[in-house]
Design an enzyme around this catalytic site. Structure first.
Site, PDB file in Angstrom:
ATOM      1  CB  ALA A  54       5.433  20.915  80.072  1.00 38.52           C
ATOM      2  CB  THR A  55       7.518  18.544  84.808  1.00 36.47           C
ATOM      3  OG1 THR A  55       6.410  17.710  85.113  1.00 36.47           O
ATOM      4  CG2 THR A  55       7.293  19.927  85.388  1.00 36.47           C
ATOM      5  CB  THR A  56      10.617  15.856  84.402  1.00 35.83           C
ATOM      6  OG1 THR A  56       9.792  16.189  85.509  1.00 35.83           O
ATOM      7  CG2 THR A  56      12.063  15.949  84.759  1.00 35.83           C
ATOM      8  CG  ASP A  71       6.915  13.928  82.051  1.00 33.63           C
ATOM      9  OD1 ASP A  71       7.517  14.991  81.764  1.00 33.63           O
ATOM     10  OD2 ASP A  71       5.875  13.908  82.731  1.00 33.63           O
ATOM     11  CE  LYS A  87       5.559  17.191  79.764  1.00 32.91           C
ATOM     12  NZ  LYS A  87       5.820  16.716  81.137  1.00 32.91           N
TER      13      LYS A  87
END
Length: 282
Positions: A54-56, A71, A87
């Site tokens: 997972a990002t960001t 995101d 997230k």
């Protein structure tokens, strides 16, 4: 040796009330360690990019609070494994955490951390201080160090409203759990370097919550523009960033309709200026 199931109900209740610790994790470790995630397993080979990452995540303070946004993309190597992953998570009424790294481990940690804070509040009859919340999360990250060395790294970003200061506070961590308080703003994940550049350009001290939400939306778009692992707003599928605001009134996650409004406003401006707003020279 007799288990707690063989003891009188009254004695079991007394034992559970007097655990000697306000930590839910330590309590479960003592009575039912098998229900907790294993942190001491050694994998035959590091799995790294084989699992979704997972990002960001971005966070920034405003006058009287803090905003966190993330995101929705998760990737496995060069493959998009999920387009709408969660997230950013509510930790309690006045704090939240965002995760970057191994998605499954991060989601698991976020859920356990929320129970940890609830357990403390019920036992102590009060809410943990902001510094205490940050340090408790650091302990959980440190407990995951063995798995992190095998490639299952989780590095969260923590944000909270501090009633004693009447302001928002932000903490980032290293893989060993070291907590570091950040002033004004911070970002984590593969797109963080581009997001920080955007925030440096657009951040304004004393900005309103509305202005700071737009600033983070701009930062996520800039990150997605340069980092393939960061997902931009998906207009066709109507997948929007997750945005949460925390102030004296508590935690509030913006609805999809609210976030869509910010995104549409941002995209309209980008049609004229694709690289986003230009910071004025001072």
């Amino acid at each position: 040796m007799a288990s707690h199931r063989d003891l009188p109900a009254g004695l079991v209740n007394e034992l559970f009330r007097n655990t000697g610790s306000s930590s839910f994790t330590e309590f479960v470790t003592s009575y039912a360690p098998d229900v907790l995630p294993r942190r001491d397993e050694v994998l035959a080979t590091p799995i790294g990019d084989q699992v979704p990452h997972a990002t960001t995540i971005l966070a920034a303070t405003f006058a009287g609070g803090v905003v966190m946004a993330g995101d929705r993309r998760a990737t496995s190597g060069n493959i998009i494994s999920q387009r709408d992953v969660e997230k950013v998570f509510r930790a309690d009424d006045y704090s939240c955490m965002g995760i970057a790294g191994t998605a499954s481990t991060g989601i698991e940690m976020a859920r356990l951390y929320r129970v940890e804070l609830e357990h403390y509040e019920k036992l102590e009859g009060r809410t943990m201080s902001v510094a205490g919340k940050a340090n408790r999360l650091a302990t959980m990250i440190r407990g995951n160090l063995g798995m992190a060395m095998q490639g299952l790294v989780v590095v969260p970003l923590f944000a909270a409203y501090d009633p004693d200061r009447d302001e928002g506070r932000i903490f980032s961590y290293d893989v060993a759990g070291g907590p570091y308080e950040r002033e004004r703003f911070d970002a984590i994940g593969s797109g963080s370097i581009f997001a920080r550049g955007s925030l440096k350009k657009l951040y304004r001290d004393g900005a309103s919550a509305d202005d700071m939400v737009m600033t983070l939306i701009q930062g996520l778009y800039d990150a997605a523009d340069d980092d393939s692992a960061t997902g931009g707003p998906d207009v066709t599928r109507k997948i929007w960033p997750i945005v949460s605001v925390i102030d004296a009134d508590g935690f509030r996650r913006l609805s999809e309709e609210e976030v869509a409004g910010y995104v549409e406003q941002m995209l309209e401006a980008r049609l004229i200026s694709p690289d986003g707003p230009i910071a004025p020279l001072r």
